[in-house]
Design a protein around this motif. Structure first.
Motif, mmCIF file in Angstrom:
data_model
loop_
_atom_site.group_PDB
_atom_site.id
_atom_site.type_symbol
_atom_site.label_atom_id
_atom_site.label_comp_id
_atom_site.label_asym_id
_atom_site.label_seq_id
_atom_site.Cartn_x
_atom_site.Cartn_y
_atom_site.Cartn_z
ATOM 1 N N VAL A 20 0.824 -1.205 0.000
ATOM 2 C CA VAL A 20 0.000 0.000 0.000
ATOM 3 C C VAL A 20 0.864 1.265 0.000
ATOM 4 O O VAL A 20 0.725 2.126 -0.882
ATOM 5 C CB VAL A 20 -0.951 -0.011 1.213
ATOM 6 C CG1 VAL A 20 -1.756 1.288 1.268
ATOM 7 C CG2 VAL A 20 -1.886 -1.217 1.131
ATOM 8 N N ALA A 21 1.754 1.396 0.980
ATOM 9 C CA ALA A 21 2.604 2.589 1.039
ATOM 10 C C ALA A 21 3.515 2.685 -0.178
ATOM 11 O O ALA A 21 3.725 3.771 -0.736
ATOM 12 C CB ALA A 21 3.440 2.574 2.326
ATOM 13 N N LEU A 22 4.052 1.554 -0.613
ATOM 14 C CA LEU A 22 4.914 1.549 -1.790
ATOM 15 C C LEU A 22 4.163 2.030 -3.024
ATOM 16 O O LEU A 22 4.718 2.771 -3.849
ATOM 17 C CB LEU A 22 5.463 0.141 -2.026
ATOM 18 C CG LEU A 22 6.302 -0.053 -3.292
ATOM 19 C CD1 LEU A 22 7.530 0.848 -3.271
ATOM 20 C CD2 LEU A 22 6.704 -1.509 -3.460
ATOM 21 N N LEU B 171 -0.775 -0.868 -5.527
ATOM 22 C CA LEU B 171 -1.716 -0.324 -4.544
ATOM 23 C C LEU B 171 -3.053 -1.058 -4.630
ATOM 24 O O LEU B 171 -3.630 -1.454 -3.604
ATOM 25 C CB LEU B 171 -1.913 1.168 -4.780
ATOM 26 C CG LEU B 171 -2.937 1.876 -3.887
ATOM 27 C CD1 LEU B 171 -2.563 1.737 -2.421
ATOM 28 C CD2 LEU B 171 -3.044 3.357 -4.272
ATOM 29 N N ALA B 172 -3.547 -1.257 -5.866
ATOM 30 C CA ALA B 172 -4.806 -1.976 -6.052
ATOM 31 C C ALA B 172 -4.679 -3.417 -5.570
ATOM 32 O O ALA B 172 -5.612 -3.969 -4.967
ATOM 33 C CB ALA B 172 -5.215 -1.943 -7.527
ATOM 34 N N SER B 173 -3.526 -4.024 -5.811
ATOM 35 C CA SER B 173 -3.301 -5.387 -5.351
ATOM 36 C C SER B 173 -3.317 -5.452 -3.824
ATOM 37 O O SER B 173 -3.894 -6.370 -3.235
ATOM 38 C CB SER B 173 -1.959 -5.908 -5.882
ATOM 39 O OG SER B 173 -1.692 -7.210 -5.399
ATOM 40 N N GLY B 174 -2.694 -4.471 -3.182
ATOM 41 C CA GLY B 174 -2.695 -4.428 -1.728
ATOM 42 C C GLY B 174 -4.100 -4.304 -1.162
ATOM 43 O O GLY B 174 -4.453 -4.958 -0.167
ATOM 44 N N ILE B 175 -4.926 -3.474 -1.801
ATOM 45 C CA ILE B 175 -6.312 -3.319 -1.357
ATOM 46 C C ILE B 175 -7.087 -4.618 -1.564
ATOM 47 O O ILE B 175 -7.898 -5.018 -0.720
ATOM 48 C CB ILE B 175 -6.981 -2.152 -2.098
ATOM 49 C CG1 ILE B 175 -6.302 -0.825 -1.702
ATOM 50 C CG2 ILE B 175 -8.473 -2.094 -1.796
ATOM 51 C CD1 ILE B 175 -6.769 0.367 -2.497
#
Length: 235
Positions: free
Chosen positions: A141-143, A176-180
């Motif tokens: 997410v942060a990355l 980011l989408a993958s983390g979500i």
């Protein structure tokens, strides 16, 4: 070597070091992360502690990229540059928190004499869960947010080749989408889908790192030269 060239080289080296340290560190942590009863066995503390050392190097390198690049990218957009520097600091802090959780498991195993086995296993599971969450919120997410910020700055400023910036603009939102998606339970972070989602951002960081080390920033962009405007007509 000019100060700007040194900055580019330093930032590129930090990116390379972060990748070189973080990948083997995750593998070295597997005795703790993969064995639910690590605290009850003989343990592989030496291996885990080596991973901890590499993780410390990773934290320094991650924070170092934000610190090294800030003086240059702030010329394009001070707010975005500050956001990137602080975002990398947050990313490093999350990684460090996960590292502390792993080290706590090692300490728990070493000091477990006479303790209730069931309670030890429960505490280990809780600490491993902390590590898993920090691994999701930090290197996903942060990355993703940090990549989007830096890639946008690189794209607008022209400090590096345009295709590298575009790679970051694609990789950042994707990770980011993958983390979500992982957060919502769509799939596991360490999975085929999760790995594929991480490849573009990995390619972005390695391409950017090599460009910074080998070529540095593009000269006119690094110097903050204003765009060339056509001369006003005479008369």
């Amino acid at each position: 070597m000019s100060s700007t060239r040194r900055t580019a080289t330093t930032a590129g080296v930090f990116f390379l070091v972060a990748a070189a340290a973080s990948i083997p560190a995750l593998g070295l942590f597997q005795p703790v992360l993969g064995d639910a009863e690590y605290v009850l066995g003989a343990g592989s503390d030496g291996r885990v502690l080596l991973g901890a050392l590499l993780e410390i190097v990773t934290v320094v390198a991650v924070v170092g990229t934000g610190v090294a690049l800030y003086p240059v990218v702030r010329r394009e957009n001070h707010t975005a540059a500050l956001g990137y520097a602080l975002g990398r600091l947050m990313e490093g802090a999350l990684i460090a928190l996960g590292l502390v959780a792993v080290l706590a498991v090692v300490s728990l195993r070493q000091d477990a004499g006479g303790s209730d086995d069931g309670a030890l296993v429960v505490v280990q599971e809780a600490l491993v869960a902390v590590k898993d969450w920090t691994f999701l919120l930090g290197p996903n997410v942060a990355l993703g947010v940090n990549t989007l910020l830096l890639a946008g700055l690189m794209y607008r400023s022209g400090l590096v080749s345009r295709w590298i910036a575009v790679l970051g603009l694609v990789g950042g939102p994707l990770i980011l989408a993958s983390g979500i998606a992982v957060l919502l339970g769509a799939y596991e972070q360490v999975s085929v889908v999760g790995t594929l989602a991480a490849l573009p951002v990995f390619a972005w960081e390695m391409s950017l790192a090599v460009h910074l080390v080998v070529r540095g920033f593009r000269p006119t962009a690094a110097l903050g030269a204003p765009p060339v405007r056509p001369a006003a007509p005479v008369g």
